[in-house]
Design a protein around this motif. Structure first.
Motif, PDB file in Angstrom:
ATOM      1  N   UNK A 159       0.825  -1.206   0.000  1.00 48.31           N
ATOM      2  CA  UNK A 159       0.000   0.000   0.000  1.00 48.31           C
ATOM      3  C   UNK A 159       0.860   1.258   0.000  1.00 48.31           C
ATOM      4  N   UNK A 160       0.355   2.359  -0.588  1.00 47.91           N
ATOM      5  CA  UNK A 160       1.036   3.654  -0.424  1.00 47.91           C
ATOM      6  C   UNK A 160       1.128   3.998   1.059  1.00 47.91           C
ATOM      7  N   UNK A 161       2.145   4.760   1.445  1.00 46.43           N
ATOM      8  CA  UNK A 161       2.330   5.125   2.844  1.00 46.43           C
ATOM      9  C   UNK A 161       1.939   6.572   3.075  1.00 46.43           C
ATOM     10  N   UNK A 162       1.042   6.765   4.050  1.00 48.39           N
ATOM     11  CA  UNK A 162       0.640   8.107   4.476  1.00 48.39           C
ATOM     12  C   UNK A 162       1.636   8.595   5.509  1.00 48.39           C
ATOM     13  N   UNK A 163       2.167   9.805   5.320  1.00 49.31           N
ATOM     14  CA  UNK A 163       3.143  10.353   6.258  1.00 49.31           C
ATOM     15  C   UNK A 163       2.798  11.800   6.570  1.00 49.31           C
ATOM     16  N   UNK A 164       3.253  12.249   7.724  1.00 45.51           N
ATOM     17  CA  UNK A 164       3.147  13.654   8.104  1.00 45.51           C
ATOM     18  C   UNK A 164       4.208  13.922   9.150  1.00 45.51           C
ATOM     19  N   UNK A 181      11.296   2.722   0.581  1.00 44.49           N
ATOM     20  CA  UNK A 181      10.604   1.510   1.006  1.00 44.49           C
ATOM     21  C   UNK A 181       9.313   1.233   0.257  1.00 44.49           C
ATOM     22  N   UNK A 182       8.775   2.233  -0.421  1.00 45.25           N
ATOM     23  CA  UNK A 182       7.475   2.073  -1.069  1.00 45.25           C
ATOM     24  C   UNK A 182       7.444   2.850  -2.368  1.00 45.25           C
ATOM     25  N   UNK A 183       6.519   2.464  -3.241  1.00 43.19           N
ATOM     26  CA  UNK A 183       6.425   3.132  -4.543  1.00 43.19           C
ATOM     27  C   UNK A 183       5.737   4.482  -4.458  1.00 43.19           C
ATOM     28  N   UNK A 184       4.925   4.696  -3.414  1.00 36.73           N
ATOM     29  CA  UNK A 184       4.161   5.934  -3.337  1.00 36.73           C
ATOM     30  C   UNK A 184       4.067   6.429  -1.907  1.00 36.73           C
ATOM     31  N   UNK A 185       4.374   7.708  -1.717  1.00 31.85           N
ATOM     32  CA  UNK A 185       4.253   8.363  -0.417  1.00 31.85           C
ATOM     33  C   UNK A 185       3.175   9.424  -0.516  1.00 31.85           C
ATOM     34  N   UNK A 186       2.216   9.404   0.408  1.00 30.45           N
ATOM     35  CA  UNK A 186       1.130  10.375   0.443  1.00 30.45           C
ATOM     36  C   UNK A 186       1.347  11.276   1.652  1.00 30.45           C
ATOM     37  N   UNK A 187       1.505  12.571   1.410  1.00 31.22           N
ATOM     38  CA  UNK A 187       1.733  13.516   2.506  1.00 31.22           C
ATOM     39  C   UNK A 187       0.408  14.026   3.044  1.00 31.22           C
ATOM     40  N   UNK A 188       0.159  13.763   4.325  1.00 29.08           N
ATOM     41  CA  UNK A 188      -1.028  14.308   4.982  1.00 29.08           C
ATOM     42  C   UNK A 188      -0.777  15.766   5.363  1.00 29.08           C
ATOM     43  N   UNK A 189      -1.834  16.500   5.622  1.00 24.27           N
ATOM     44  CA  UNK A 189      -1.692  17.908   5.985  1.00 24.27           C
ATOM     45  C   UNK A 189      -0.951  18.080   7.301  1.00 24.27           C
ATOM     46  N   UNK A 190      -1.162  17.168   8.224  1.00 24.10           N
ATOM     47  CA  UNK A 190      -0.515  17.282   9.531  1.00 24.10           C
ATOM     48  C   UNK A 190      -0.533  15.952  10.256  1.00 24.10           C
ATOM     49  N   UNK A 191       0.096  15.918  11.428  1.00 21.19           N
ATOM     50  CA  UNK A 191       0.184  14.687  12.206  1.00 21.19           C
ATOM     51  C   UNK A 191      -1.193  14.135  12.561  1.00 21.19           C
ATOM     52  N   UNK A 192      -2.092  15.004  12.954  1.00 21.40           N
ATOM     53  CA  UNK A 192      -3.418  14.525  13.374  1.00 21.40           C
ATOM     54  C   UNK A 192      -4.186  13.912  12.209  1.00 21.40           C
ATOM     55  N   UNK A 193      -4.000  14.490  11.021  1.00 22.96           N
ATOM     56  CA  UNK A 193      -4.681  13.936   9.851  1.00 22.96           C
ATOM     57  C   UNK A 193      -4.149  12.537   9.538  1.00 22.96           C
ATOM     58  N   UNK A 194      -2.832  12.349   9.633  1.00 28.01           N
ATOM     59  CA  UNK A 194      -2.255  11.028   9.378  1.00 28.01           C
ATOM     60  C   UNK A 194      -2.719  10.014  10.419  1.00 28.01           C
ATOM     61  N   UNK A 195      -2.727  10.425  11.692  1.00 32.83           N
ATOM     62  CA  UNK A 195      -3.178   9.527  12.753  1.00 32.83           C
ATOM     63  C   UNK A 195      -4.648   9.142  12.579  1.00 32.83           C
ATOM     64  N   UNK A 196      -5.467  10.135  12.226  1.00 35.40           N
ATOM     65  CA  UNK A 196      -6.904   9.887  12.091  1.00 35.40           C
ATOM     66  C   UNK A 196      -7.210   9.039  10.873  1.00 35.40           C
ATOM     67  N   UNK A 197      -6.389   9.160   9.821  1.00 37.09           N
ATOM     68  CA  UNK A 197      -6.598   8.339   8.628  1.00 37.09           C
ATOM     69  C   UNK A 197      -6.521   6.858   8.967  1.00 37.09           C
ATOM     70  N   UNK A 198      -5.569   6.488   9.832  1.00 41.93           N
ATOM     71  CA  UNK A 198      -5.442   5.083  10.224  1.00 41.93           C
ATOM     72  C   UNK A 198      -6.661   4.624  11.007  1.00 41.93           C
ATOM     73  N   UNK A 199      -7.147   5.456  11.916  1.00 38.43           N
ATOM     74  CA  UNK A 199      -8.333   5.080  12.678  1.00 38.43           C
ATOM     75  C   UNK A 199      -9.538   4.925  11.764  1.00 38.43           C
ATOM     76  N   UNK A 200      -9.642   5.808  10.771  1.00 39.82           N
ATOM     77  CA  UNK A 200     -10.754   5.697   9.818  1.00 39.82           C
ATOM     78  C   UNK A 200     -10.667   4.393   9.035  1.00 39.82           C
TER      79      UNK A 200
END
Length: 410
Positions: A159-164, A181-200
């Motif tokens: 999977x692409x990796x979400x980072x912030x 480590x991965x073919x695609x990196x997705x930059x979240x707007x901030x730390x909370x957005x990246x953390x919340x994406x995983x919970x979602x």
């Protein structure tokens, strides 16, 4: 000598990160304080949960992966990944004990310009607040100035990796690491957005599973073939298949958003759907036992004294990991009703419920023929359900894996 990467926590999440890193040619240390884990890995013995195969482990060791229980070597790492488990606590929140312990261990040895990435599932705000505080207090360094702090929630390998990051520079430091480590990196707007994406992501899976679990109960009550309904519904694109089952297990636990704030925050519109989905999924073992007793009654037998064979007691097919497996509750409830239990699982040589061993059968077909009821709880690929249905007196398939008409299906 400096090391490119240190992975703190060698459970399924950490071993997955280490496997990806070594495959990409990254020199990787794996730190795990739990007794015996490092010795087993160093000897080439794969973890019992099946998260890593023996050939994969041998390739990692050959490529330079070094498991260690010595925390002092962490000071050599340029990048450190916090991969400690964060299981659900009794109130539905996430237990951060292990990840904060790992952060404290790292902090006491961390050098300036280290990049620290939180891969563990944490509540929104935890990386910036509690993890950051532990790292800064223990190291005397400041995040965003003396070291880089980021979040990249764990995901499946392909999977692409979400980072912030805490700062733009932190984000780019993490992006440089994961770009290897991965073919695609997705930059979240901030730390909370990246953390919340995983919970979602976790909660989407549990909410959708709860929906099909409720449909399973409804369809049974209506006399409708649930599995044909799912086959038809799956033809509408785009469709991600969710399937009912005896319950939901695994490491990615559902988290009620109302339990995330610390200190507790008052919500103007308190979220209810995840809590409701969890309640639906949590009742599925009880429903499986209800169907079990109903089938026995229909054939003139009582649950008390009935010989019941359980097939598959892990939470995922073809792996040994039993984390959160609904088989335990199903077995406990059947035992309370007086059923005489046996089990078969090619990945679990010994199994007990409430401290009492459950007998394991070796001759699967003979055991199915002798049992009053056989219940498929996990569909390992070794199971020939058509052949088992021909031998079993009664077969209840909770995974919908058997051919239509050969077994009773959830």
């Amino acid at each position: 000598m400096p090391v490119d990467l240190a992975v703190l926590g060698l459970g399924p999440l950490g071993l997955s990160a280490a496997r990806n890193a070594t495959a990409a040619g990254v020199r990787t240390l794996g730190y795990e304080p739990a007794p015996g884990v490092v010795e087993e890995l160093t000897a080439g013995r794969a973890p019992a949960d099946g998260s890593l195969s023996a050939p994969e482990l041998r390739r990692m060791l050959k490529s330079g992966f070094t498991p260690t229980a010595d925390p002092d070597v962490l000071g050599r790492a340029r990048t450190a990944l916090l991969c400690a488990p964060t299981p659900a606590a009794a109130d539905g929140s996430l237990d951060l004990t292990a990840v904060l312990d790992a952060a404290a261990t790292l902090a006491r040895r961390m050098r300036p310009r280290t990049t620290v990435v939180v891969e563990s599932t944490v509540p929104p705000g935890a990386t910036e607040s509690v993890v950051r505080d532990v790292l800064e207090t223990g190291s005397g360094l400041r995040a965003g100035r003396d070291f880089q702090l980021a979040c990249a929630p764990g995901r499946p390998d392909d999977s692409p990796r979400v980072i912030a990051g805490l700062t733009p520079a932190c984000t780019e430091a993490a992006a440089a690491c994961y770009g290897r480590l991965t073919d695609k990196v997705v930059r979240a707007r901030g730390l909370r957005e990246a953390e919340t994406a995983k919970l979602l992501e976790n909660n989407i899976a549990h909410v959708n599973t709860a929906l099909v679990n409720e449909m399973a109960i409804l369809c049974h009550d209506l006399g409708v073939d649930l599995w044909d309904v799912l086959r038809c519904a799956d033809t509408r694109p785009p469709a991600e298949a969710f399937r009912p089952g005896p319950g939901v297990g695994g490491h990615d636990v559902p988290v009620d958003p109302a339990q995330l704030a610390a200190p507790r925050r008052a919500f103007g519109h308190p979220p209810r759907l995840v809590a409701l989905a969890r309640a639906v999924n949590d009742r599925m073992p009880e429903y499986v036992v209800h169907r079990t007793t109903a089938l026995l009654n229909e054939h003139g037998k009582s649950a008390r004294g009935a010989r019941v064979l359980l097939l598959g007691v892990t939470h995922r097919p073809d792996l040994a990991d039993q984390t959160g497996s609904p088989a335990r509750e199903v077995a406990a409830r059947l035992t309370d009703l007086g059923a005489d239990l046996t089990y078969h699982d090619p990945h679990v040589p010994q199994w007990s419920i409430a401290g009492r061993p459950v007998p394991r059968v070796d001759s699967l077909y003979d055991a199915a023929a002798e049992a009053d009821l056989t219940v498929l709880l996990q569909n390992h690929r070794v199971y020939d359900l058509q052949g088992l249905a021909a031998k079993a007196q009664l077969l209840l398939d909770t995974r919908g894996a058997s051919p239509a008409g050969v077994a009773h299906r959830l």
